[in-house]
Design a protein around this motif. Structure first.
Motif, PDB file in Angstrom:
ATOM      1  N   ASN A 135      -0.928 -13.157 -12.233  1.00  0.00           N
ATOM      2  CA  ASN A 135      -0.980 -12.019 -11.319  1.00  0.00           C
ATOM      3  C   ASN A 135      -2.250 -12.087 -10.478  1.00  0.00           C
ATOM      4  OD1 ASN A 135      -0.403  -9.416 -10.161  1.00  0.00           O
ATOM      5  ND2 ASN A 135      -2.046  -8.650 -11.463  1.00  0.00           N
ATOM      6  N   ARG A 136      -2.096 -11.915  -9.178  1.00  0.00           N
ATOM      7  CA  ARG A 136      -3.240 -11.935  -8.263  1.00  0.00           C
ATOM      8  C   ARG A 136      -3.379 -10.615  -7.504  1.00  0.00           C
ATOM      9  NH1 ARG A 136      -4.342 -15.641 -11.095  1.00  0.00           N
ATOM     10  NH2 ARG A 136      -4.018 -17.833 -10.619  1.00  0.00           N
ATOM     11  N   ARG A 137      -2.578  -9.645  -7.860  1.00  0.00           N
ATOM     12  CA  ARG A 137      -2.566  -8.385  -7.114  1.00  0.00           C
ATOM     13  C   ARG A 137      -3.247  -7.274  -7.918  1.00  0.00           C
ATOM     14  NH1 ARG A 137       0.305  -9.572  -2.704  1.00  0.00           N
ATOM     15  NH2 ARG A 137       2.059 -10.981  -2.878  1.00  0.00           N
ATOM     16  N   SER A 138      -3.740  -6.286  -7.189  1.00  0.00           N
ATOM     17  CA  SER A 138      -4.454  -5.172  -7.822  1.00  0.00           C
ATOM     18  C   SER A 138      -3.488  -4.056  -8.208  1.00  0.00           C
ATOM     19  CB  SER A 138      -5.498  -4.611  -6.859  1.00  0.00           C
ATOM     20  OG  SER A 138      -4.852  -3.948  -5.779  1.00  0.00           O
ATOM     21  N   ASP A 139      -3.971  -3.156  -9.033  1.00  0.00           N
ATOM     22  CA  ASP A 139      -3.159  -1.981  -9.394  1.00  0.00           C
ATOM     23  C   ASP A 139      -2.848  -1.161  -8.149  1.00  0.00           C
ATOM     24  OD1 ASP A 139      -5.317   0.663  -9.893  1.00  0.00           O
ATOM     25  OD2 ASP A 139      -6.106  -1.371  -9.645  1.00  0.00           O
ATOM     26  N   ARG A 140      -3.775  -1.119  -7.195  1.00  0.00           N
ATOM     27  CA  ARG A 140      -3.545  -0.371  -5.950  1.00  0.00           C
ATOM     28  C   ARG A 140      -2.370  -0.960  -5.173  1.00  0.00           C
ATOM     29  NH1 ARG A 140      -7.613   2.420  -1.987  1.00  0.00           N
ATOM     30  NH2 ARG A 140      -8.029   3.368  -3.994  1.00  0.00           N
ATOM     31  N   TRP A 141      -2.279  -2.292  -5.126  1.00  0.00           N
ATOM     32  CA  TRP A 141      -1.166  -2.930  -4.431  1.00  0.00           C
ATOM     33  C   TRP A 141       0.160  -2.517  -5.079  1.00  0.00           C
ATOM     34  CZ3 TRP A 141       2.967  -6.123  -5.324  1.00  0.00           C
ATOM     35  CH2 TRP A 141       3.577  -6.681  -4.192  1.00  0.00           C
ATOM     36  N   TYR A 142       0.199  -2.505  -6.406  1.00  0.00           N
ATOM     37  CA  TYR A 142       1.427  -2.128  -7.112  1.00  0.00           C
ATOM     38  C   TYR A 142       1.770  -0.660  -6.895  1.00  0.00           C
ATOM     39  CZ  TYR A 142       1.527  -6.689  -9.253  1.00  0.00           C
ATOM     40  OH  TYR A 142       1.598  -8.041  -9.442  1.00  0.00           O
ATOM     41  N   ARG A 175       5.352 -13.750 -13.019  1.00  0.00           N
ATOM     42  CA  ARG A 175       3.942 -14.064 -12.766  1.00  0.00           C
ATOM     43  C   ARG A 175       3.038 -13.397 -13.802  1.00  0.00           C
ATOM     44  NH1 ARG A 175       3.850 -13.514  -6.236  1.00  0.00           N
ATOM     45  NH2 ARG A 175       5.001 -15.431  -5.818  1.00  0.00           N
ATOM     46  N   LEU A 219       7.640 -10.963  -9.824  1.00  0.00           N
ATOM     47  CA  LEU A 219       6.329 -10.435 -10.216  1.00  0.00           C
ATOM     48  C   LEU A 219       6.181 -10.388 -11.731  1.00  0.00           C
ATOM     49  CD1 LEU A 219       6.038  -7.591  -7.576  1.00  0.00           C
ATOM     50  CD2 LEU A 219       4.679  -9.692  -7.677  1.00  0.00           C
ATOM     51  N   ALA A 239      -1.636  -4.536 -14.472  1.00  0.00           N
ATOM     52  CA  ALA A 239      -2.758  -4.970 -13.638  1.00  0.00           C
ATOM     53  C   ALA A 239      -4.077  -4.366 -14.121  1.00  0.00           C
ATOM     54  CB  ALA A 239      -2.508  -4.597 -12.178  1.00  0.00           C
ATOM     55  N   PHE A 278       3.460  -0.787  -3.621  1.00  0.00           N
ATOM     56  CA  PHE A 278       4.725  -1.492  -3.829  1.00  0.00           C
ATOM     57  C   PHE A 278       5.756  -0.550  -4.461  1.00  0.00           C
ATOM     58  CE2 PHE A 278       7.330  -4.326  -6.613  1.00  0.00           C
ATOM     59  CZ  PHE A 278       7.902  -5.114  -5.628  1.00  0.00           C
TER      60      PHE A 278
END
Length: 142
Positions: free
Chosen positions: A112-119, A106, A103, A30, A122
């Motif tokens: 990918n639509r998610r941020s490094d913070r989301w991961y 994707r 993921l 990300a 996760f």
């Protein structure tokens, strides 16, 4: 039975090691700058190999767990509500594992639509699942 338990623990620990590390690769993916194709390709290769290896570890972990549960009767009968909760944690871990594969696909497709913070958040899920499973098996709270 003790051999089966021992190998079950080894495979579960190894499976979860992969589940702990794979989302860390997603964090790095990300963060890859646009145009850094070599870095992106290297991280995707690492993620694909780790997912494949982690899947190979999950199969005997689940198989040996089923052997202990169905073959030896561990956690069956009255007073074993902890096993139902542990099985829920296992199903959630399998779902998480599958979700990692989704993921990864994707990322490979550039969607990918998610941020490094989301991961980063996760990445905490398998820790909670492992803690829950271990506490349920050792403490047997219900």
């Amino acid at each position: 039975m003790l051999w089966v338990k021992a190998f079950h623990i080894v495979f579960v620990a190894s499976w979860f090691a992969g589940l702990f590390y794979l989302p860390r690769i997603f964090v790095n993916l990300a963060l890859v700058a646009p145009g850094s194709l070599a870095e992106r390709d290297r991280l995707l290769l690492m993620a694909r190999k780790l997912l494949r290896f982690t899947t190979l570890l999950a199969v005997p972990a689940v198989g040996l767990g089923l052997w202990l549960w169905l073959g030896y009767g561990i956690g069956r009968g009255p007073g074993n509500g902890w096993m139902h909760a542990k099985l829920t944690a296992v199903v959630l871990a399998l779902g998480y594992h599958h979700g990692c594969g989704v993921l990864l696909r994707r990322f490979e497709a550039g969607q990918n639509r998610r941020s490094d913070r989301w991961y980063r958040w996760f990445n905490e899920v398998p820790v909670l699942l492992l803690v829950a499973a271990v506490v349920l098996v050792v403490v047997k709270p219900f």
